[in-house]
Scaffold this motif. Structure first.
Motif, mmCIF file in Angstrom:
data_model
loop_
_atom_site.group_PDB
_atom_site.id
_atom_site.type_symbol
_atom_site.label_atom_id
_atom_site.label_comp_id
_atom_site.label_asym_id
_atom_site.label_seq_id
_atom_site.Cartn_x
_atom_site.Cartn_y
_atom_site.Cartn_z
ATOM 1 N N GLU A 59 -49.329 49.371 10.209
ATOM 2 C CA GLU A 59 -50.117 50.758 10.378
ATOM 3 C C GLU A 59 -49.278 51.844 10.979
ATOM 4 O OE1 GLU A 59 -53.662 49.715 12.137
ATOM 5 O OE2 GLU A 59 -54.323 48.249 10.894
ATOM 6 N N ILE A 60 -48.007 51.761 10.796
ATOM 7 C CA ILE A 60 -47.203 53.006 11.449
ATOM 8 C C ILE A 60 -47.334 54.164 10.474
ATOM 9 C CG2 ILE A 60 -44.901 53.701 11.977
ATOM 10 C CD1 ILE A 60 -45.868 51.545 13.709
ATOM 11 N N PRO A 61 -47.756 55.268 10.856
ATOM 12 C CA PRO A 61 -48.051 56.414 10.205
ATOM 13 C C PRO A 61 -46.669 57.129 9.581
ATOM 14 C CG PRO A 61 -48.483 57.127 12.175
ATOM 15 C CD PRO A 61 -48.122 55.512 12.372
ATOM 16 N N SER A 62 -46.973 57.810 8.503
ATOM 17 C CA SER A 62 -45.820 58.713 7.896
ATOM 18 C C SER A 62 -46.028 60.187 8.169
ATOM 19 C CB SER A 62 -45.619 58.295 6.711
ATOM 20 O OG SER A 62 -47.018 58.713 5.687
ATOM 21 N N ALA A 63 -44.959 61.000 8.191
ATOM 22 C CA ALA A 63 -45.088 62.393 8.328
ATOM 23 C C ALA A 63 -43.905 62.985 7.931
ATOM 24 C CB ALA A 63 -45.342 62.602 10.020
ATOM 25 N N LEU A 64 -43.816 64.282 7.828
ATOM 26 C CA LEU A 64 -42.540 65.057 7.267
ATOM 27 C C LEU A 64 -41.736 65.459 8.576
ATOM 28 C CD1 LEU A 64 -44.330 67.432 4.761
ATOM 29 C CD2 LEU A 64 -43.212 65.379 4.078
ATOM 30 N N GLY A 65 -40.500 65.782 8.283
ATOM 31 C CA GLY A 65 -39.691 66.371 9.197
ATOM 32 C C GLY A 65 -39.263 65.268 10.328
ATOM 33 N N LEU A 66 -39.401 66.116 11.511
ATOM 34 C CA LEU A 66 -38.847 65.346 12.696
ATOM 35 C C LEU A 66 -39.789 64.056 13.071
ATOM 36 C CD1 LEU A 66 -37.559 65.029 15.501
ATOM 37 C CD2 LEU A 66 -39.026 66.754 16.317
ATOM 38 N N ARG A 120 -38.059 55.303 12.294
ATOM 39 C CA ARG A 120 -37.374 54.379 13.342
ATOM 40 C C ARG A 120 -38.349 53.508 14.178
ATOM 41 N NH1 ARG A 120 -32.097 56.030 14.570
ATOM 42 N NH2 ARG A 120 -31.459 57.842 13.443
ATOM 43 N N LEU A 121 -39.420 53.837 14.554
ATOM 44 C CA LEU A 121 -40.524 53.098 15.056
ATOM 45 C C LEU A 121 -40.853 52.002 14.307
ATOM 46 C CD1 LEU A 121 -42.274 52.666 17.559
ATOM 47 C CD2 LEU A 121 -44.146 53.855 16.618
ATOM 48 N N HIS A 122 -41.140 52.248 12.893
ATOM 49 C CA HIS A 122 -41.441 50.969 11.945
ATOM 50 C C HIS A 122 -40.302 50.118 11.954
ATOM 51 C CE1 HIS A 122 -43.052 49.151 8.290
ATOM 52 N NE2 HIS A 122 -41.746 49.361 8.014
ATOM 53 N N ARG A 123 -39.101 50.748 11.686
ATOM 54 C CA ARG A 123 -37.880 49.665 11.828
ATOM 55 C C ARG A 123 -37.673 48.743 12.862
ATOM 56 N NH1 ARG A 123 -32.138 52.272 10.703
ATOM 57 N NH2 ARG A 123 -32.216 53.142 12.963
ATOM 58 N N LEU A 124 -38.111 49.302 14.097
ATOM 59 C CA LEU A 124 -38.079 48.867 15.619
ATOM 60 C C LEU A 124 -38.981 47.710 15.566
ATOM 61 C CD1 LEU A 124 -36.831 48.355 18.211
ATOM 62 C CD2 LEU A 124 -38.557 50.090 18.875
ATOM 63 N N VAL A 125 -40.356 47.995 15.005
ATOM 64 C CA VAL A 125 -41.303 46.983 14.933
ATOM 65 C C VAL A 125 -41.012 45.783 14.097
ATOM 66 C CG1 VAL A 125 -43.813 46.658 14.524
ATOM 67 C CG2 VAL A 125 -43.306 48.533 15.558
ATOM 68 N N LYS A 126 -40.470 46.086 12.980
ATOM 69 C CA LYS A 126 -40.110 45.041 12.025
ATOM 70 C C LYS A 126 -39.215 44.286 12.538
ATOM 71 C CE LYS A 126 -38.294 44.665 7.303
ATOM 72 N NZ LYS A 126 -38.134 45.243 6.062
ATOM 73 N N ARG A 127 -38.175 44.642 13.302
ATOM 74 C CA ARG A 127 -37.208 43.937 13.819
ATOM 75 C C ARG A 127 -37.625 42.995 14.868
ATOM 76 N NH1 ARG A 127 -33.771 47.491 14.979
ATOM 77 N NH2 ARG A 127 -34.056 47.919 17.134
ATOM 78 N N TRP A 128 -38.766 43.730 15.914
ATOM 79 C CA TRP A 128 -39.289 42.951 16.865
ATOM 80 C C TRP A 128 -40.180 41.758 16.019
ATOM 81 C CZ3 TRP A 128 -41.125 47.020 20.784
ATOM 82 C CH2 TRP A 128 -39.984 47.487 21.463
#
Length: 444
Positions: A64-71, A78-86
């Motif tokens: 349930e990590i949201p998506s957005a444009l830009g920054l 990066r948060l999604h990648r961190l959660v996936k690794r954890w």
């Protein structure tokens, strides 16, 4: 410079460029207005994304990590990648934990974990059976409130765990022996290891009984021999008495020889790790030979009937089968009173070759049947000596039957006789063509 700083700098530079462009086109007022509106919109966008991030962090849920444009798109990525690794790390730990639990559950030993207050944290299925516990119901319960045996409570509170504690009649092992060993670990925690040593204790008891029985069996004939030898040496005796003493000493020496021979036969069977051969045994001739031996031993005191199926064949070791089946036949003759009937059969039962000996003797009480194949175990010790038995015959039968992967079944009724059946496995049962000269039924 990382990506976030680069994108932030790019956004600010873009706003400055737009404001400068507005200044040259429409003057300072418009440029200031454009700059102000852009900054307000940027701040509002950041506040909105911060609120979304706060909701994610306040109640995290994988996927349930949201998506957005830009920054903020970069931040969420990066948060999604961190959660996936954890999550992968957590799943790996869970799999290791599951394998660890499965390994402990597969252990034949009971494992019980206690905290610093001797409360149950976890136990495997074997420990549940040994102690009569229920892991779900009894978790966080103090172990001494559930197992109140004084020897166990004293062992746990004494804090001396060098030697295991032996406990009898625990949980489902109402007639068994459980070894309990406590191993301290961590911060005043304890690991309780339990092991079912009932078979080991029974084996040790059988060893003690075996030594005592051998000593007792040999002591009697040795005492007789010694007494007669001293008599012959020290006292004047007539030639008739001397001959009678020698005959009695010969009987006792032959008895000792029989015991030693049976002990050697048992030792040979136990030490031979190789399975019996697969050669075809002339089982019909073997059984006919046993019938003749029974007649000679009976001396016409019994009615001996032989029922031999000429199509029965066996694969195995002839000498071992001769010894085992011969013991069953000789026992039937010895323990059947005069005038009784002994039936020796060789036939089929559902594709299995079966040898059986039925008698009309005194019979065996049910409580004695499970122990008949123990060394020197006798239902009637005095009668066994009178009939010339060594107490090792059925032990030899048990080992030979086991080596041939067969099964020994005993049924008996006191006062009506006994039936001993040896059921051979399919791979050792051979169906042969009946020869013209093979007797199918013989009675004496």
């Amino acid at each position: 410079m990382n990506v976030i700083w680069a994108r932030s700098a790019a956004i600010l530079i873009s706003l400055v460029v737009v404001a400068v462009g507005a200044y040259f086109v429409a003057g300072a007022v418009l440029a200031l207005a454009v700059m102000s509106v852009s900054l307000v919109c940027l701040v509002a966008f950041h506040l909105y994304q911060i609120n979304r991030l706060w909701k994610v962090l306040d109640a995290p849920a994988y996927g349930e990590i949201p998506s957005a444009l830009g920054l903020w798109g970069e931040v969420y990525y990066r948060l999604h990648r961190l959660v996936k690794r954890w999550r992968l790390q957590v799943l790996q730990v869970e799999r290791q934990h599951t394998r660890f639990i499965q390994a402990i559950q597969a252990s034949p030993n009971g494992v019980l974990m206690l905290d610093d207050a001797d409360q149950i944290e976890w136990c495997n299925d074997v420990a549940e059976q040994h102690f009569g516990l229920n892991a779900r119901r009894d978790v966080r319960q103090r172990i001494t409130h559930l197992i109140r045996r004084p020897d166990f409570v004293h062992y746990l509170t004494r804090q001396r765990f060098d030697e295991p504690l032996l406990m009898c009649d625990m949980g489902e092992h109402k007639h068994g022996v459980i070894s309990v060993q406590v191993l301290p670990y961590g911060d005043n925690r304890k690991l309780v290891i339990t092991q079912d040593i009932t078979k080991l204790e029974n084996t040790e008891a059988m060893r003690r009984d075996f030594v005592a029985n051998v000593s007792h069996e040999l002591k009697t004939p040795l005492t007789v021999l010694t007494g007669f030898l001293e008599t012959v040496r020290d006292l004047p005796v007539s030639e008739e008495d001397r001959r009678r003493y020698v005959d009695m000493m010969l009987v006792q020496s032959m008895r000792m020889q029989s015991i030693v021979e049976d002990l050697l036969a048992l030792a040979k069977l136990e030490s031979d790790a190789q399975a019996p051969g697969q050669e075809l045994v002339p089982v019909r001739e073997l059984v006919n030979h046993l019938v003749h031996d029974a007649e000679a031993l009976s001396q016409e005191r019994h009615q001996i009937v032989a029922e031999i199926d000429p199509t029965v064949g066996l694969r195995g070791t002839e000498m071992e089968l001769m010894s085992a089946l011969g013991n069953l036949v000789s026992n039937a003759v010895r323990y059947t009173p005069a005038g009784g009937r002994i039936t020796i059969r060789l036939g089929w039962d559902d594709g299995h070759a079966v040898f059986s000996v039925a008698d009309t003797g005194l019979g065996i009480a049910p409580e004695h049947i499970p122990r008949l194949t123990e060394r020197f175990y006798r239902v009637d010790r005095s009668r066994s000596r009178d009939t010339g038995g060594t107490g090792l015959g059925l032990a030899i039968v048990k080992h030979v039957v086991s080596r041939h992967h067969a099964e020994l079944r005993v049924s008996s009724e006191v006062g009506r006789g006994s039936v001993f059946r040896v059921i051979f496995p399919l791979e050792r049962s051979v169906r042969e063509q009946a020869g013209a000269a093979d007797p199918s039924r013989r009675a004496a």
